[in-house]
Scaffold this motif. Structure first.
Motif, mmCIF file in Angstrom:
data_model
loop_
_atom_site.group_PDB
_atom_site.id
_atom_site.type_symbol
_atom_site.label_atom_id
_atom_site.label_comp_id
_atom_site.label_asym_id
_atom_site.label_seq_id
_atom_site.Cartn_x
_atom_site.Cartn_y
_atom_site.Cartn_z
ATOM 1 N N VAL A 90 0.835 -1.203 0.000
ATOM 2 C CA VAL A 90 0.000 0.000 0.000
ATOM 3 C C VAL A 90 0.868 1.252 0.000
ATOM 4 C CG1 VAL A 90 -1.919 -1.180 1.123
ATOM 5 C CG2 VAL A 90 -0.251 0.040 2.533
ATOM 6 N N GLU A 121 -6.017 2.606 1.758
ATOM 7 C CA GLU A 121 -5.789 1.383 0.992
ATOM 8 C C GLU A 121 -5.536 0.199 1.926
ATOM 9 O OE1 GLU A 121 -5.024 0.235 -3.265
ATOM 10 O OE2 GLU A 121 -5.683 2.079 -2.352
ATOM 11 N N TYR A 123 -9.678 9.695 -5.421
ATOM 12 C CA TYR A 123 -8.370 9.436 -4.848
ATOM 13 C C TYR A 123 -7.478 10.663 -4.994
ATOM 14 C CZ TYR A 123 -9.516 4.511 -4.519
ATOM 15 O OH TYR A 123 -10.106 3.319 -4.194
ATOM 16 N N ARG A 154 -3.589 0.339 -8.513
ATOM 17 C CA ARG A 154 -3.183 1.716 -8.751
ATOM 18 C C ARG A 154 -2.606 1.897 -10.149
ATOM 19 N NH1 ARG A 154 -5.383 4.968 -7.777
ATOM 20 N NH2 ARG A 154 -5.526 4.350 -5.599
ATOM 21 N N PRO A 193 -2.901 -4.083 -4.320
ATOM 22 C CA PRO A 193 -3.039 -2.627 -4.252
ATOM 23 C C PRO A 193 -2.134 -1.887 -5.221
ATOM 24 C CG PRO A 193 -1.982 -3.477 -2.269
ATOM 25 C CD PRO A 193 -2.525 -4.653 -3.006
#
Length: 306
Positions: free
Chosen positions: A23, A183, A160, A73, A69
């Motif tokens: 994360v 996250e 975000y 992204r 994660p």
């Protein structure tokens, strides 16, 4: 109950550092890496793109716990989904940390360490090419149809926008920690559920049951894949567990354990379903199961029986 508590806590303690690392990298990507930068470094050729995704773990040596994660992204920032998905399954195996641990665990037969890397690369290249050919939508939940195979942050309806490239260094650092905390709690709850299920399985199944199947080729490979799925070991430590069965299970069964486990286990499967569309996850898992089983048998016959 003692075994359950010990296993549950051990899985959490082992996996959480990799979740934190994942994360944190995800947050750094969000705040410090622009969409245009992702476009520039990502190959446009599908074969080069699949190889790029398969070997990206050499630069980002993350455990499977931290992959999702980061990839979520990257896809939201514009990386073609088939490249990101390949990275999820190749990265936990094809990285220097895992190779070193596997080589150390199998010092008496280092060919297993090299075969693990090669088998994982072959499976992931095939997966990436199939996804490029047949997947026309973003695999992420709440995604929209995309003819180009690319998806943007705005496609998902999430906010975000913790920071931007124009913020000062203090603001961007604060944005990084804000995003990482969100996250972490989003992904971490699925790890806890998976660890709970895994601890139940490990505390009930006796090791003698595993050892009795070692003399049946094919069945042993399939069984070891199921064991890897249920045990949900970290890819940086699973080689030492596999090495304890060396001499009881054949090289093919050990490779099936070492390749399938980091790609699909209880906790990672829950995380996959939480992030990607269910049909995509089911299709990928079925392909991985069949290809790892078949190629592990073939690898044993072609390499270890020469």
């Amino acid at each position: 109950m003692y075994d359950f508590q010990h296993i549950f806590i051990s899985i959490i303690v082992e996996a959480f550092p990799f979740i934190l690392l994942g994360v944190l990298i995800s947050a750094l990507l969000q705040v410090f890496v622009s969409d245009s930068m992702i476009d520039r470094i990502t190959p446009q050729n599908p074969i080069a793109g699949v190889l790029f995704g398969s070997l990206l773990g050499l630069l980002l040596p993350l455990c499977e716990c931290g992959m999702i994660p980061v990839v979520r992204r990257l896809i939201r920032k514009g990386m073609p989904p088939y490249i990101g998905m390949v990275f999820i399954f190749a990265g936990p195996i094809i990285n220097p940390v895992v190779f070193t641990s596997t080589y150390s665990a199998f010092q008496s037969e280092p060919l297993i360490a090299y075969s693990r890397m090669g088998l994982a690369l072959a499976v992931c290249v095939l997966l990436g090419l199939l996804m490029y050919r047949f997947m026309k939508r973003s695999p992420l939940k709440l995604g929209i149809h995309s003819l180009s195979g690319r998806s943007r942050e705005s496609d998902y309806g999430h906010n975000y926008n913790y920071g931007s490239m124009n913020d000062g260094i203090r603001g961007r650092i604060q944005a990084t920690f804000n995003h990482a905390s969100d996250e972490f709690f989003d992904i971490g709850k699925y790890l806890i559920i998976g660890a709970f299920i895994t601890a139940i399985v490990q505390s009930l199944v006796k090791q003698d049951v595993l050892l009795s199947i070692g003399g049946h080729p094919g069945i042993a490979n399939l069984f070891m894949m199921g064991a890897a799925f249920a045990l949900s070991l970290c890819s940086t430590s699973d080689a030492f567990v596999a090495s304890s069965f060396h001499g009881i299970f054949g090289p093919g069964a050990l490779l099936a354990f070492l390749v399938f486990g980091p790609m699909v286990d209880v906790k990672s499967l829950l995380m996959l379903f939480s992030t990607f569309r269910s049909k995509v996850v089911i299709g990928i898992v079925l392909f991985l199961a069949v290809s790892v089983w078949a190629l592990s048998i073939l690898t044993e016959k072609l390499i270890f029986h020469l």
